[in-house]
Design a protein around this motif. Structure first.
Motif, short mmCIF file in Angstrom:
data_model
loop_
_atom_site.label_atom_id
_atom_site.label_comp_id
_atom_site.label_asym_id
_atom_site.label_seq_id
_atom_site.Cartn_x
_atom_site.Cartn_y
_atom_site.Cartn_z
N SER A 146 0.90 -1.26 0.18
CA SER A 146 -0.01 -0.02 0.00
C SER A 146 0.83 1.32 0.12
N ARG B 156 2.54 1.76 -3.52
CA ARG B 156 1.65 2.50 -4.50
C ARG B 156 1.73 3.81 -4.25
N GLU B 157 1.41 4.29 -3.21
CA GLU B 157 1.45 5.77 -2.90
C GLU B 157 2.92 6.69 -3.18
N SER C 71 5.58 7.47 -8.10
CA SER C 71 4.68 8.30 -8.73
C SER C 71 4.47 8.14 -10.10
N SER D 299 2.49 6.38 -12.68
CA SER D 299 1.19 5.49 -12.59
C SER D 299 1.16 4.18 -13.48
#
Length: 206
Positions: free
Chosen positions: A170, A173-174, A177, A179
């Motif tokens: 988690s 994923r944050e 940067s 995508s």
């Protein structure tokens, strides 16, 4: 077909239906009625093999943990003798690799680890014991390669890394940067996060 084979096939069909539902919707959004309706399963047959929703969910969690444990065990010899940072990085990426190819398993595992039903936490912990043992053994061997701070003992270091591991995907994923999150990006992200987790962000005075 023998009766035993019919029973085994029926139970497996119910299990696979539940696996699909939990693997798509998580725990909260699934119920026995929905599984039966969507997959054409009679309630009588459902309750013949599984007592309730929790029984089904735990069976799914057990299957994911067993498959993940087997996958990790097979891959460990290739990573455990590297430099400690690389070994821990690749150990974490093993799970990323597995779950990238098993999306439903990822949803079930994230539910069990990050947002488990409170009344099932103890049972989920018991199911995780084989994987926990592998983690402990691997991390103990890696920690032998480095010098810990004086106030940090081995057990505390292992608990710290294992806690990070639970939430690592988690956080990653944050943190990343890009995508697209291709493998090169993910590897660099894991490298950067591990460096921050292990060595911090504040320059230490000598």
């Amino acid at each position: 077909m023998r009766q035993e084979d019919r029973k085994r096939k029926s139970r497996q069909s119910i299990f696979m239906a539940a696996f699909q539902e939990f693997g798509t919707l998580g725990y909260e959004n699934v119920n026995i009625e929905k599984i039966c309706k969507v997959h054409g399963i009679s309630k009588g047959m459902m309750y013949h093999y599984f007592s309730n929703k929790d029984d089904l969910f735990l069976a799914c969690v057990q299957k994911v943990i067993e498959d993940l444990t087997s996958f990790v065990q097979k891959q460990l010899p290739e990573i455990e003798n590297k430099d400690v940072s690389l070994s821990i990085r690749d150990f974490i990426l093993l799970r990323q690799t597995y779950f990238d190819h098993h999306v439903q398993q990822k949803t079930i595992m994230e539910t069990a680890m990050v947002r488990p039903p409170a009344h099932l936490k103890a049972q989920i912990h018991d199911l995780r014991k084989p994987l926990i043992e592998i983690n402990h053994k691997f991390l103990k061997e890696q920690l032998k390669k480095i010098q810990l701070r004086k106030e940090i003992d081995e057990e505390k270091a292992i608990r710290y890394i294992e806690t990070l591991d639970i939430f690592f995907q988690s956080i990653l994923r944050e943190f990343v940067s890009d995508s697209t999150q291709n493998m090169n990006t993910l590897i660099q992200g894991v490298n950067d996060l591990l460096d921050l987790f292990l060595f911090g962000i504040i320059e230490q005075e000598l």
